[in-house]
Write a protein that holds these residues in place. Structure first.
Motif, PDB file in Angstrom:
ATOM      1  N   ARG A  51      -6.016   1.060  -4.923  1.00 25.14           N
ATOM      2  CA  ARG A  51      -7.437   1.103  -5.073  1.00 25.14           C
ATOM      3  C   ARG A  51      -7.844   0.757  -6.535  1.00 25.14           C
ATOM      4  O   ARG A  51      -7.124   1.195  -7.358  1.00 25.14           O
ATOM      5  N   THR A  52      -8.691  -0.149  -6.367  1.00 23.07           N
ATOM      6  CA  THR A  52      -9.037  -0.855  -7.769  1.00 23.07           C
ATOM      7  C   THR A  52      -9.730   0.112  -8.656  1.00 23.07           C
ATOM      8  O   THR A  52     -10.542   0.914  -8.002  1.00 23.07           O
ATOM      9  N   GLY A  53      -9.022   0.299  -9.811  1.00 24.39           N
ATOM     10  CA  GLY A  53      -9.550   1.482 -10.664  1.00 24.39           C
ATOM     11  C   GLY A  53      -9.389   2.854 -10.187  1.00 24.39           C
ATOM     12  O   GLY A  53      -9.798   3.888 -10.738  1.00 24.39           O
ATOM     13  N   GLY A  54      -8.521   3.084  -9.223  1.00 22.42           N
ATOM     14  CA  GLY A  54      -8.155   4.366  -8.669  1.00 22.42           C
ATOM     15  C   GLY A  54      -9.191   4.794  -7.553  1.00 22.42           C
ATOM     16  O   GLY A  54      -9.163   5.748  -6.749  1.00 22.42           O
ATOM     17  N   THR A  55     -10.427   4.327  -7.483  1.00 18.64           N
ATOM     18  CA  THR A  55     -11.345   4.783  -6.717  1.00 18.64           C
ATOM     19  C   THR A  55     -12.154   3.753  -5.763  1.00 18.64           C
ATOM     20  O   THR A  55     -13.036   4.107  -5.153  1.00 18.64           O
ATOM     21  N   GLY A  56     -12.113   2.502  -6.155  1.00 19.73           N
ATOM     22  CA  GLY A  56     -12.411   1.356  -5.499  1.00 19.73           C
ATOM     23  C   GLY A  56     -12.154   1.306  -4.108  1.00 19.73           C
ATOM     24  O   GLY A  56     -11.432   2.077  -3.501  1.00 19.73           O
ATOM     25  N   ALA A  57     -12.389  -0.122  -3.725  1.00 18.32           N
ATOM     26  CA  ALA A  57     -12.138  -0.439  -2.349  1.00 18.32           C
ATOM     27  C   ALA A  57     -10.539  -0.404  -2.266  1.00 18.32           C
ATOM     28  O   ALA A  57      -9.822  -1.178  -3.173  1.00 18.32           O
ATOM     29  N   PRO A  58      -9.949  -0.102  -1.007  1.00 24.11           N
ATOM     30  CA  PRO A  58      -8.652  -0.107  -0.948  1.00 24.11           C
ATOM     31  C   PRO A  58      -8.218  -1.467  -0.681  1.00 24.11           C
ATOM     32  O   PRO A  58      -8.827  -2.584  -0.416  1.00 24.11           O
TER      33      PRO A  58
END
Length: 148
Positions: A51-58
């Motif tokens: 995930r982008t930044g750990g929380t973004g879109a997979p």
């Protein structure tokens, strides 16, 4: 680390078994109990997601080779394992340990197998952290005369 009255959660023992060095798990479990293979050890691949930044879109990060196995003990208890790499024996031993941890043998298996594995993993993490700490750079700002 010990489990005097409370056993670890299944996710914890599955993680310890999957991350264990295959040779070390074989040393700790030299004799395998009677069992039936429900899914013979086999090699495959799984898709890893990030995930982008750990929380973004997979997004699909890539594939990883895994070995998996499912076993059943004579009492009917089923154990599963999925381990990184191609070591089929590691997958079988991990599945057997998972099954045994769901029976009355759990305290013995925890003491003989899981406690040493988790202690060695903790020592390895500590050694890596100490090695990384040796390369840490401390930044500081010097006070200049005109700032006073």
């Amino acid at each position: 680390m010990s489990y005097p009255s409370e056993l670890p959660l299944r996710r914890d023992w599955m993680a310890a078994l999957a991350k264990a060095p295959p040779a070390r798990l074989a040393d700790l479990m030299p004799d395998l109990p009677r069992h039936q293979l429900l899914r013979a050890p086999e090699v495959g691949a799984v898709m890893l997601q990030g995930r982008t930044g750990g929380t973004g879109a997979p997004f699909n990060l890539g594939e990883m080779t895994v070995a998996r196995c499912s076993v059943q003990l004579p009492c009917g208890t089923v154990g599963h394992a999925c381990v990184q790499g191609r070591d089929l024996d590691h997958a079988r031993r991990a599945a057997l340990a998972d099954a045994l941890m769901q029976t009355d043998a759990a305290p013995g298996v925890a003491a003989a197998v899981l406690v040493p594995l988790q202690a060695e993993a903790a020592a390895a993490r500590s050694a890596r952290a100490a090695k990384a700490a040796g390369t840490r750079v401390e930044f500081f700002t010097m006070v200049r005369g005109e700032d006073a």
